[in-house]
Design a protein around this motif. Structure first.
Motif, PDB file in Angstrom:
ATOM      1  N   HIS A  21       0.841  -1.208   0.000  1.00 23.59           N
ATOM      2  CA  HIS A  21       0.000   0.000   0.000  1.00 23.59           C
ATOM      3  C   HIS A  21       0.872   1.253   0.000  1.00 23.59           C
ATOM      4  CE1 HIS A  21      -3.505   2.438   0.489  1.00 23.59           C
ATOM      5  NE2 HIS A  21      -3.203   2.827   1.705  1.00 23.59           N
ATOM      6  N   VAL A  22       1.988   1.208   0.722  1.00 26.22           N
ATOM      7  CA  VAL A  22       2.917   2.341   0.734  1.00 26.22           C
ATOM      8  C   VAL A  22       3.436   2.603  -0.681  1.00 26.22           C
ATOM      9  CG1 VAL A  22       5.170   3.169   1.538  1.00 26.22           C
ATOM     10  CG2 VAL A  22       3.621   2.039   3.142  1.00 26.22           C
ATOM     11  N   LYS A  23       3.764   1.516  -1.401  1.00 26.22           N
ATOM     12  CA  LYS A  23       4.269   1.655  -2.781  1.00 26.22           C
ATOM     13  C   LYS A  23       3.202   2.280  -3.679  1.00 26.22           C
ATOM     14  CE  LYS A  23       6.962   0.720  -6.380  1.00 26.22           C
ATOM     15  NZ  LYS A  23       6.063   1.056  -7.501  1.00 26.22           N
ATOM     16  N   GLU A  24       1.951   1.851  -3.540  1.00 27.14           N
ATOM     17  CA  GLU A  24       0.864   2.419  -4.342  1.00 27.14           C
ATOM     18  C   GLU A  24       0.702   3.914  -4.058  1.00 27.14           C
ATOM     19  OE1 GLU A  24      -2.576   0.187  -3.346  1.00 27.14           O
ATOM     20  OE2 GLU A  24      -1.925  -1.644  -4.368  1.00 27.14           O
ATOM     21  N   LEU A  25       0.762   4.267  -2.774  1.00 29.87           N
ATOM     22  CA  LEU A  25       0.625   5.680  -2.404  1.00 29.87           C
ATOM     23  C   LEU A  25       1.806   6.509  -2.893  1.00 29.87           C
ATOM     24  CD1 LEU A  25      -0.753   5.413   1.245  1.00 29.87           C
ATOM     25  CD2 LEU A  25      -1.949   6.358  -0.725  1.00 29.87           C
ATOM     26  N   THR A  26       2.990   5.929  -2.835  1.00 34.62           N
ATOM     27  CA  THR A  26       4.188   6.624  -3.313  1.00 34.62           C
ATOM     28  C   THR A  26       4.036   6.986  -4.787  1.00 34.62           C
ATOM     29  OG1 THR A  26       5.579   5.411  -1.731  1.00 34.62           O
ATOM     30  CG2 THR A  26       6.694   6.490  -3.570  1.00 34.62           C
ATOM     31  N   GLU A  31       2.749  11.305  -8.713  1.00 33.72           N
ATOM     32  CA  GLU A  31       2.045  11.771  -9.902  1.00 33.72           C
ATOM     33  C   GLU A  31       1.053  12.894  -9.613  1.00 33.72           C
ATOM     34  OE1 GLU A  31      -0.904   9.960 -13.412  1.00 33.72           O
ATOM     35  OE2 GLU A  31       0.043   8.624 -11.940  1.00 33.72           O
ATOM     36  N   LEU A  32       0.307  12.775  -8.520  1.00 35.35           N
ATOM     37  CA  LEU A  32      -0.799  13.704  -8.255  1.00 35.35           C
ATOM     38  C   LEU A  32      -0.562  14.645  -7.079  1.00 35.35           C
ATOM     39  CD1 LEU A  32      -3.711  11.110  -8.625  1.00 35.35           C
ATOM     40  CD2 LEU A  32      -2.868  12.701 -10.369  1.00 35.35           C
ATOM     41  N   GLY A  33       0.450  14.345  -6.267  1.00 38.08           N
ATOM     42  CA  GLY A  33       0.650  15.109  -5.047  1.00 38.08           C
ATOM     43  C   GLY A  33      -0.145  14.505  -3.896  1.00 38.08           C
ATOM     44  N   LEU A  34       0.020  15.042  -2.715  1.00 34.59           N
ATOM     45  CA  LEU A  34      -0.692  14.560  -1.539  1.00 34.59           C
ATOM     46  C   LEU A  34      -2.086  15.174  -1.507  1.00 34.59           C
ATOM     47  CD1 LEU A  34      -0.498  12.896   1.115  1.00 34.59           C
ATOM     48  CD2 LEU A  34       0.280  14.987   2.238  1.00 34.59           C
TER      49      LEU A  34
END
Length: 231
Positions: A21-26, A31-34
């Protein structure tokens, strides 16, 4: 507000990270920012957003956007637990342990709901208050999770009945156990729980060991099909 990542503190006992999940969020944040800020309390303890925090660390950020909550202490921890319930990858053991901790915190914050188990005492029920009394732990949790109160009672009982040793055995295996299987296991005596969970872990390891062999057999079978020589 922007907060230095070095100043954000993590409470002990938080659930383990899901590195997938961390990798997906990274990838998403790159790409989109936080899109959703982290939530911290006034002492910079993290309330919500552990996986987002690890993701921005991986991206080399030094500061991150945070929302500062007025919640403190047990109230902040309760909000943190509720945020973790949103994730769907909690194991039955993790889920149960969080429920037990939520019950402990909730009944500390609302001691009037503790007497008489999960229901308010008759004395409290008869008392006319100028405000609505707090819901029972079960009712409040059921509302938060969107489930029937009976489901919460059943899951709490499962978490209480599973022995610490059984929980550790389950955590030590990669084989996932369903909530239904955990409930059945919790109905057994301690020694039976231990034996059955050990058996389950062994079976899971044997299953993993057989996977490469099965894959090879399938490949060989497919390779022989054009020659009319399947086995």
């Amino acid at each position: 507000m922007q907060v230095s990542i070095k100043r954000i503190q993590i409470r002990e006992g938080r659930r383990s990270l899901d590195m997938g999940h961390v990798k997906e969020l990274t990838d998403s944040i790159r790409e989109l920012g936080l899109l959703n800020p982290l939530t911290i309390d006034r002492e910079n303890f993290l309330i919500a957003g552990l996986h987002r925090l690890e993701a921005v660390k991986a991206l080399g950020w030094t500061d991150v956007e945070c929302t500062v909550s007025s919640l403190e202490g047990l109230a902040a921890e309760l909000a943190e637990i509720d945020e973790n319930f949103i994730r769907n990858d909690l194991s039955p053991v993790e889920y149960g342990e969080m429920l037990l901790r939520r019950k402990e915190i909730y009944e500390t914050l609302h001691p009037e709901t503790k007497r008489g188990g999960d229901r308010k005492s008759e004395e409290i029920k008869r008392t006319k208050c100028p405000f609505d009394p707090a819901k029972s732990f079960v009712d409040d949790t059921a509302d938060k999770l969107g489930v029937n109160p009976r489901t919460v009672r059943r899951q709490i009982q499962t978490a209480k009945n599973l022995t610490p040793e059984t929980k550790e055995i389950i955590k030590g295996t990669d084989t996932k156990i369903s909530k239904k299987a955990a409930m059945k296991l919790s109905n057994l005596k301690p020694e039976q729980q231990k034996e059955k969970s050990y058996r389950g872990r062994k079976a899971g390891k044997n299953h993993d060991a057989l996977l490469p062999v099965v894959s090879i057999l399938i490949l060989v079978h497919c390779a022989l099909l054009p020659y009319g020589r399947p086995f």
